[in-house]
Structure formats: structure tokens, C-alpha cells
Design a protein around this motif. Structure first.
Motif, PDB file in Angstrom:
ATOM      1  N   THR A   1     -29.997  12.322 -69.585  1.00 53.13           N
ATOM      2  CA  THR A   1     -28.829  11.443 -69.693  1.00 53.13           C
ATOM      3  C   THR A   1     -29.112  10.079 -69.095  1.00 53.13           C
ATOM      4  O   THR A   1     -28.798   9.039 -69.688  1.00 53.13           O
ATOM      5  N   HIS A   2     -29.708  10.055 -67.917  1.00 58.09           N
ATOM      6  CA  HIS A   2     -30.023   8.773 -67.294  1.00 58.09           C
ATOM      7  C   HIS A   2     -31.062   8.020 -68.109  1.00 58.09           C
ATOM      8  O   HIS A   2     -31.005   6.795 -68.226  1.00 58.09           O
ATOM      9  N   ASN A   3     -32.006   8.739 -68.705  1.00 58.76           N
ATOM     10  CA  ASN A   3     -33.014   8.068 -69.527  1.00 58.76           C
ATOM     11  C   ASN A   3     -32.363   7.368 -70.709  1.00 58.76           C
ATOM     12  O   ASN A   3     -32.735   6.247 -71.077  1.00 58.76           O
TER      13      ASN A   3
ATOM     14  N   ASN B   1     -32.384   3.883 -73.284  1.00 62.45           N
ATOM     15  CA  ASN B   1     -31.857   4.037 -74.651  1.00 62.45           C
ATOM     16  C   ASN B   1     -32.795   4.837 -75.552  1.00 62.45           C
ATOM     17  O   ASN B   1     -32.961   4.531 -76.731  1.00 62.45           O
ATOM     18  N   ARG B   2     -33.407   5.879 -74.980  1.00 59.26           N
ATOM     19  CA  ARG B   2     -34.263   6.753 -75.779  1.00 59.26           C
ATOM     20  C   ARG B   2     -34.403   8.101 -75.076  1.00 59.26           C
ATOM     21  O   ARG B   2     -34.016   8.249 -73.915  1.00 59.26           O
ATOM     22  N   SER B   3     -34.978   9.063 -75.765  1.00 57.27           N
ATOM     23  CA  SER B   3     -35.211  10.382 -75.176  1.00 57.27           C
ATOM     24  C   SER B   3     -36.404  10.326 -74.222  1.00 57.27           C
ATOM     25  O   SER B   3     -37.211   9.375 -74.255  1.00 57.27           O
ATOM     26  N   ILE B   4     -36.542  11.355 -73.391  1.00 54.18           N
ATOM     27  CA  ILE B   4     -37.687  11.424 -72.488  1.00 54.18           C
ATOM     28  C   ILE B   4     -38.982  11.493 -73.295  1.00 54.18           C
ATOM     29  O   ILE B   4     -39.973  10.823 -72.969  1.00 54.18           O
TER      30      ILE B   4
ATOM     31  N   ASN C   1     -43.864   5.893 -75.568  1.00 54.89           N
ATOM     32  CA  ASN C   1     -43.894   4.461 -75.264  1.00 54.89           C
ATOM     33  C   ASN C   1     -44.826   4.169 -74.090  1.00 54.89           C
ATOM     34  O   ASN C   1     -45.595   3.189 -74.118  1.00 54.89           O
ATOM     35  N   ILE C   2     -44.768   5.010 -73.055  1.00 50.96           N
ATOM     36  CA  ILE C   2     -45.630   4.809 -71.887  1.00 50.96           C
ATOM     37  C   ILE C   2     -47.098   4.928 -72.293  1.00 50.96           C
ATOM     38  O   ILE C   2     -47.956   4.157 -71.825  1.00 50.96           O
ATOM     39  N   GLU C   3     -47.405   5.866 -73.176  1.00 51.81           N
ATOM     40  CA  GLU C   3     -48.789   6.010 -73.629  1.00 51.81           C
ATOM     41  C   GLU C   3     -49.252   4.745 -74.343  1.00 51.81           C
ATOM     42  O   GLU C   3     -50.401   4.297 -74.164  1.00 51.81           O
ATOM     43  N   ALA C   4     -48.363   4.135 -75.131  1.00 53.40           N
ATOM     44  CA  ALA C   4     -48.718   2.893 -75.825  1.00 53.40           C
ATOM     45  C   ALA C   4     -48.945   1.765 -74.830  1.00 53.40           C
ATOM     46  O   ALA C   4     -49.884   0.962 -74.974  1.00 53.40           O
TER      47      ALA C   4
END
Length: 309
Positions: A103-105, A110-113, A119-122
Motif C-alpha cells: 500500500t505504501h509503495n 505509484n506502482r507495485s513492489i 525499475n530498480i534493476e534498470a
């Protein structure tokens, strides 16, 4: 024990300030913090200026800092574009965020974990191509204002995922001050047992007055890295009830009294806190900046005395 402190005030502390703080003032604060002996500062965030107007001058801030030998200027890079911009500006380390609470994520990113980890991998791919280290930061590790307790297995799963990406340095963050020593011990032990290669930093808020108590719990586990904010400023804008971070001066005073080494000059740090208070134009919640060190002495003759009745 040698303790490393990462100062997050210039980013985490200032991001919620409504009035724009001049770039020169931000640079002056960071330079003052490096002057104290602090060698790791989270300086700014390469986010959309629309989302966080206070960070619109991120590139200018990074480029104008006076960097002493051995210093590390970290910046938040929420996406590939931010990573490229941060690297062009000269950042030494990128920080990529995800929440342990779904929920906080959603509220914060504004996206799922799962999508956040992609995204972090990119972001990491971009950073590693330029030989720039990446630190993972996991929010709401010790509790979520929307979901309550966060299962340690969720945290472990994210740390595992970050490790597979190649990110070993991970900050476990108490975003709204919901941590207690028992929760800190349990979650950190779970992470260490499951992902022993992870290098852990702890980030606490003082929402309920337990910030330094939670640091003590971390020290019991021999965790050697902590994040804090000069003057105790800060708070997540996407987490109801969040207040300031653990105050850097208060943390350093506590660590020194416990016999730990930080390499930080507390008197210089207090001066940096006063500089920030002057900049913001309001009293800050730090306590040592007002009370002074434990053995600060006063002139007895100048102190008021009780009158005889």
C-alpha cells in the motif's frame, strides 16, 4: 565500535519544506556537514520537480558541493532518467527506493513492489555501466501506517531480490517511527539469517520518541551504519503521522557517550544544526543543539537560586 553515519537531512529532511530553499543555502549546509567529519551525505533527489519542487535544483547542488577527500555524495534516483541525470551531475552513489508495504509503495511510487524492483534493476544497470554503486532503501520495514505490522518475510524477499540485482548495501527504513527494539531485533535477525551477504544500514524516525532506543537495538546486533538528519528534520510526505528523522547531533552524542567512534566533531555538527535552523526560520527538534553535551557546565554564581522563606 566504528560507526558510519550517513547524513540524510539535505534530501530527506528538506524534501517536505514548502518554501524553496535557495541552492546556495543547501550547498552551504552540505559543506558544513562535511566539515564536521561526516563523509557520507545524501544530498538531493533527481525526481520530477512537479512531484518534489524542493529538489528542482538537484544537479546544481551536486555540482557545487565542496567535497573533502573520502566523501561520498549520494542521491535518490527513482528511475532511469534520474539515474542518467545524477551520473551526469557527478553523484558518487545512487539510492533506489522500494517499500516493504504494498500500500505504501503505491502511495509513494505509484506502482507495485514487483514493478518497483524491475525499475530498480534498470537503475542499477545504468549505474553499474558507469561503475557507480547503488544502495537499496526499503521503506516501512518496521511498520506501515496503512497495513500495520509488515511481515519480515516480505522484507527478506526484497533484500534477496536486491542482492540478485547486485545491490548488497541496503537501508532498512522506519518510515513513520513505528519501530520498537523488539521489532528491530526480529526483522534484522531475519534479514541477516536469510541474506548474510547484505550490508545493512538502519534509518529511524523519532515519531514516538524511540529513535535512539532503536539505534541501541541495532548496536546490540553489531550493525555499524545508521542514517540520520541534522536538527532532526524530515518526514515522508506520503506517510500520515511521519515526523522527523533521528537527529544527527543527538545520535552522535549518544554514540560517543557509549564509547563508539564516529569521526565526527560534535561541536561543528551543532553549528551546522544552528545554520539549518536559521535557514528554515523555526526551532528544530534536536535536543543536544540546545542542551549541549552531557558535561556542559555553567557558572553557579550566574544561575538563579532559591530564595529563603
Amino acid at each position: 565500535m566504528q560507526i558510519k553515519i550517513t547524513e540524510v537531512g539535505p534530501r530527506d529532511g528538506l524534501q517536505i519544506e514548502r518554501s524553496f530553499i535557495p541552492t546556495a543555502r543547501k550547498v552551504q549546509l552540505i559543506d558544513a556537514l562535511f566539515h564536521t567529519g561526516i563523509r557520507s551525505v545524501e544530498a538531493t533527489s533527481f525526481v520530477s520537480p512537479t512531484a518534489v519542487p524542493q529538489m528542482a535544483d538537484a544537479a546544481d547542488v551536486v555540482q557545487r558541493i565542496s567535497r573533502p577527500e573520502g566523501s561520498v555524495v549520494s542521491v535518490l534516483a527513482p528511475n532511469v532518467r534520474g539515474a542518467h541525470d545524477a551520473i551526469r551531475a557527478g553523484a558518487d552513489e545512487l539510492v533506489a527506493f522500494v517499500s516493504a508495504s504494498a500500500t505504501h509503495n503505491r502511495k509513494n511510487l505509484n506502482r507495485s513492489i514487483a514493478d518497483s524492483l524491475i525499475n530498480i534493476e534498470a537503475v542499477a544497470d545504468v549505474a553499474f555501466q558507469h561503475r557507480i554503486p547503488v544502495r537499496g532503501a526499503i521503506s516501512t520495514v518496521f511498520g506501515c501506517p496503512f497495513e500495520g505490522d509488515v511481515d519480515a518475510s516480505s522484507v527478506v524477499g526484497i533484500v534477496h531480490a536486491l542482492s540478485r540485482i547486485g545491490i548488497r548495501h541496503v537501508t532498512l527504513a522506519d518510515t513513520t517511527g513505528m519501530a520498537t527494539p523488539a521489532v528491530v531485533r526480529a526483522v534484522c535477525a531475519s534479514v541477516r539469517n536469510a541474506v548474510p551477504e547484505a550490508r545493512l544500514s538502519l534509518h529511524f524516525h523519532n515519531t514516538r520518541g524511540l529513535g535512539l532506543v532503536n539505534v541501541a537495538a541495532g548496536l546490540e546486533l553489531e550493525i555499524e551504519e545508521y542514517e540520520s538528519s541534522v536538527g532532526g528534520v524530515g518526514g515522508c510526505p506520503f506517510a500520515p503521522g511521519a515526523t522527523g528523522n533521528v537527529c544527527t547531533e543527538d545520535l552522535v552524542h549518544y554514540l560517543h557517550e557509549e564509547g563508539h567512534d564516529t569521526g565526527i566533531d560534535l561541536d561543528s555538527l551543532v553549528r551546522a544544526a544552528w545554520l539549518l535552523e536559521e535557514t528554515l526560520g523555526r526551532p528544530l527538534p534536536g535536543q543536544v543543539m540546545r542542551a549541549g553535551k552531557r558535561l556542559r557546565l555553567y557558572d553557579a554564581e550566574a544561575a538563579p537560586a532559591a530564595t529563603a522563606r
